[in-house]
Design an enzyme around this catalytic site. Structure first.
Site, short mmCIF file in Angstrom:
data_model
loop_
_atom_site.label_atom_id
_atom_site.label_comp_id
_atom_site.label_asym_id
_atom_site.label_seq_id
_atom_site.Cartn_x
_atom_site.Cartn_y
_atom_site.Cartn_z
N LEU A 158 -0.90 42.51 -2.69
CA LEU A 158 -1.52 42.56 -3.84
C LEU A 158 -2.92 42.32 -3.88
O LEU A 158 -3.90 42.99 -4.28
CB LEU A 158 -0.57 41.77 -4.85
CG LEU A 158 -1.25 41.68 -6.29
CD1 LEU A 158 -0.99 43.06 -7.01
CD2 LEU A 158 -0.53 40.61 -7.27
N HIS B 143 -10.65 42.03 -5.36
CA HIS B 143 -9.83 41.97 -6.36
C HIS B 143 -8.70 40.83 -6.15
O HIS B 143 -7.71 41.07 -5.34
CB HIS B 143 -9.60 43.06 -6.95
CG HIS B 143 -10.54 44.04 -7.11
ND1 HIS B 143 -11.47 43.83 -8.34
CD2 HIS B 143 -11.11 45.04 -6.57
CE1 HIS B 143 -12.35 44.85 -8.42
NE2 HIS B 143 -12.33 45.54 -7.24
N PRO C 151 -9.69 42.66 -0.91
CA PRO C 151 -11.03 41.96 -0.62
C PRO C 151 -11.91 41.60 -1.75
O PRO C 151 -12.63 40.35 -1.69
CB PRO C 151 -11.48 42.78 0.53
CG PRO C 151 -10.57 43.75 1.05
CD PRO C 151 -9.43 43.72 0.01
N GLU D 106 -1.66 32.79 -5.49
CA GLU D 106 -1.11 32.86 -6.39
C GLU D 106 -1.45 32.23 -7.87
O GLU D 106 -0.75 31.78 -8.59
CB GLU D 106 0.46 32.44 -6.16
CG GLU D 106 1.02 33.21 -4.88
CD GLU D 106 2.26 33.00 -4.57
OE1 GLU D 106 3.33 32.51 -5.51
OE2 GLU D 106 2.58 32.89 -3.29
N CYS E 33 6.90 38.82 -9.81
CA CYS E 33 7.19 38.38 -8.69
C CYS E 33 6.45 37.05 -8.43
O CYS E 33 6.87 36.05 -7.74
CB CYS E 33 6.76 39.49 -7.47
SG CYS E 33 7.85 41.06 -7.56
N THR F 176 -5.51 31.05 -9.29
CA THR F 176 -6.46 29.87 -9.13
C THR F 176 -6.29 28.85 -10.38
O THR F 176 -5.65 29.08 -11.31
CB THR F 176 -7.99 30.33 -9.37
OG1 THR F 176 -8.18 30.83 -10.59
CG2 THR F 176 -8.25 31.43 -8.15
N ARG G 140 6.75 26.86 4.41
CA ARG G 140 7.22 27.14 2.89
C ARG G 140 6.51 28.57 2.53
O ARG G 140 7.10 29.29 1.83
CB ARG G 140 6.69 26.19 2.12
CG ARG G 140 7.55 26.06 0.81
CD ARG G 140 6.92 26.97 -0.27
NE ARG G 140 5.60 26.55 -0.50
CZ ARG G 140 4.48 27.38 -0.83
NH1 ARG G 140 4.45 28.68 -1.09
NH2 ARG G 140 3.16 26.82 -0.97
N SER G 141 5.36 29.04 2.89
CA SER G 141 4.63 30.08 2.62
C SER G 141 5.40 31.28 3.43
O SER G 141 5.60 32.44 2.60
CB SER G 141 3.32 30.29 3.17
OG SER G 141 2.52 29.25 2.49
N PHE H 13 -9.60 35.58 -21.34
CA PHE H 13 -9.86 36.04 -19.87
C PHE H 13 -10.85 37.02 -19.75
O PHE H 13 -11.54 37.23 -18.73
CB PHE H 13 -8.53 36.77 -19.78
CG PHE H 13 -7.16 35.95 -19.22
CD1 PHE H 13 -7.21 35.64 -17.85
CD2 PHE H 13 -6.46 35.39 -20.02
CE1 PHE H 13 -6.04 34.76 -17.33
CE2 PHE H 13 -5.41 34.58 -19.89
CZ PHE H 13 -5.28 34.29 -18.31
#
Length: 402
Positions: free
Chosen positions: A144, A149, A147, A381, A256, A383, A103-104, A401
């Site tokens: 996107l 960010h 490592p 996508e 996206c 957490t 699926r990924s 945030f």
């Protein structure tokens, strides 16, 4: 006068809420086509692929998925199927019932790479890339995460600078599905225009571009039957027409991701369904103390709780799909679905593993494979914490945030 039917349909353990009644004949045909393909091409081999940490023949699988219309499935034109959001969701459910890695592959190809080009690309870019990607002849990836960010993409370090008419990209992306086999990478980079995040642009980086490499990441304990890579950009020179002209800022990549997260809402329930079906079948046949363990109250309680959360999750996915088809689906609602369905899917897998006892850890059964895959789905996508904060802000009107 009573309106109760004189004869109710029989109870179906596979569809206890009668959710199939919400589907049209075309919906069912698409679902069954993807299910049959996965049963024929994935299920006989997936345990071995997972154990070996490989996805052999990925290019052939991509072409087969293209022939099914599963790549860029909900997009229109350029060889895409133009299916409904619900139909795309049903396909994601069936693919992840086979394995999250499959699926990924489809999600990254269609909902990230192709979606970005379809929505924000020029007509020339669409014509160049989308037909081959829809057919599975060209695989795409989406760069996107970095490592250092992940949850805060506005702080990305990958940058693009102008050099005459060209763009020059430098940086690294991490945990990129399809990266090592991709013919094109959609890479997001800071351009330095405006405050942090506001100058982010998307670039189409073809494989083989000087300075671009995509080494595969090994030694994973999750999504083992999936190609996961790092993207390295070392002064990669691109022409001016490599930039996606339709968007600037984080709105581009985040939109996206919203489309891909919608597929996860459905897909997670596919993994959960597979684990539940394994537990149910096992409980009916495994005997202890002279009878099947499914006849004991504690086992029935587990099965009932798993069934309730599984089919609630499918109903939620269906509802969000209808909203997407109507153009009324909000990002907060996608967060609602991703947060709930992945957490519940993991819990279903863990409970199913207890029903199977020691056999629950064996690759002869799908339960532990799904459980470990979902540990990745839980955090990619968005957490758990990020989706909680999205909903918290929507509920209170207060931004927590930062």
């Amino acid at each position: 006068m009573s309106t109760t039917p004189s004869k109710l349909p029989p109870f179906d353990p596979a569809d206890p809420l009668g959710i199939d009644d919400l589907l049209g004949s075309e919906d069912v045909a698409i679902r069954d086509t993807v299910r049959d393909w996965a049963a024929d091409r994935i299920l006989p081999h997936i345990a071995e692929w997972y154990e070996n940490g490989e996805l052999p023949g990925i290019r052939e699988l991509a072409r087969e998925l293209g022939s099914l219309g599963a790549l860029g499935m909900s997009l229109s034109g350029y060889g895409c199927a133009g299916a409904s959001a619900v139909q795309y969701g049903l396909a994601c459910l069936e693919l992840e019932a086979a394995d999250s890695g499959i699926r990924s592959l489809v999600s990254v190809q269609g909902s990230l790479a192709m979606y970005a080009i379809h929505r924000y690309g020029s007509e020339e870019q669409r014509q160049r890339w989308l037909p081959g990607m829809a057919a599975g002849e060209t695989i795409g990836c989406f760069g996107l995460t970095e490592p250092d960010h992940g949850s805060d993409p506005s702080a990305m370090r990958t940058h693009a600078r102008r050099d005459g008419e060209d763009w020059v990209l430098t940086g690294r992306k991490m945990w990129i599905t399809n990266g090592s086999v991709a013919g094109v990478a959609v890479v997001w980079a800071q351009t330095g225009d405006g405050p942090a995040g506001s100058g982010i642009r998307g670039f189409l980086v073809p494989a083989g571009a000087p300075g671009f490499s995509a080494p595969e990441i090994r030694h994973k304990w999750s999504l083992r039957a999936s190609v996961t890579s790092e993207l390295v950009l070392d002064e990669v020179r691109l022409p001016a027409d490599a930039v996606l002209p339709g968007v600037t800022g984080l709105r581009g990549p985040l939109s996206c991701l919203g489309h891909a997260r919608y597929g996860i809402v459905w897909g997670a329930m596919g993994a959960a369904r597979s684990a539940f079906e394994a537990a149910l079948g096992y409980a009916r046949t495994r005997e202890q103390f002279g009878r099947p363990i499914g006849g004991f109250q504690l086992t029935q309680a587990k099965l009932a709780d798993m069934a309730v959360e599984l089919h609630k999750g499918i109903l939620l996915a269906h509802h969000l799909g209808r909203r997407m088809d109507a153009g009324t689906l909000r990002p907060e609602q996608v967060s609602f679905g991703k947060l709930n369905n992945v957490r519940e899917a993991i819990d279903i897998c863990r409970t199913a593993r207890t029903v199977l006892g020691a056999n629950g850890i064996s690759l002869e059964y799908p339960v532990m494979r799904h459980a470990t895959n979902l540990e990745s789905v839980l955090t990619y996508e968005g957490t758990v914490e990020m989706h909680q904060l999205v909903l918290g802000k929507a509920l209170t009107g207060l931004d927590a945030f930062r």
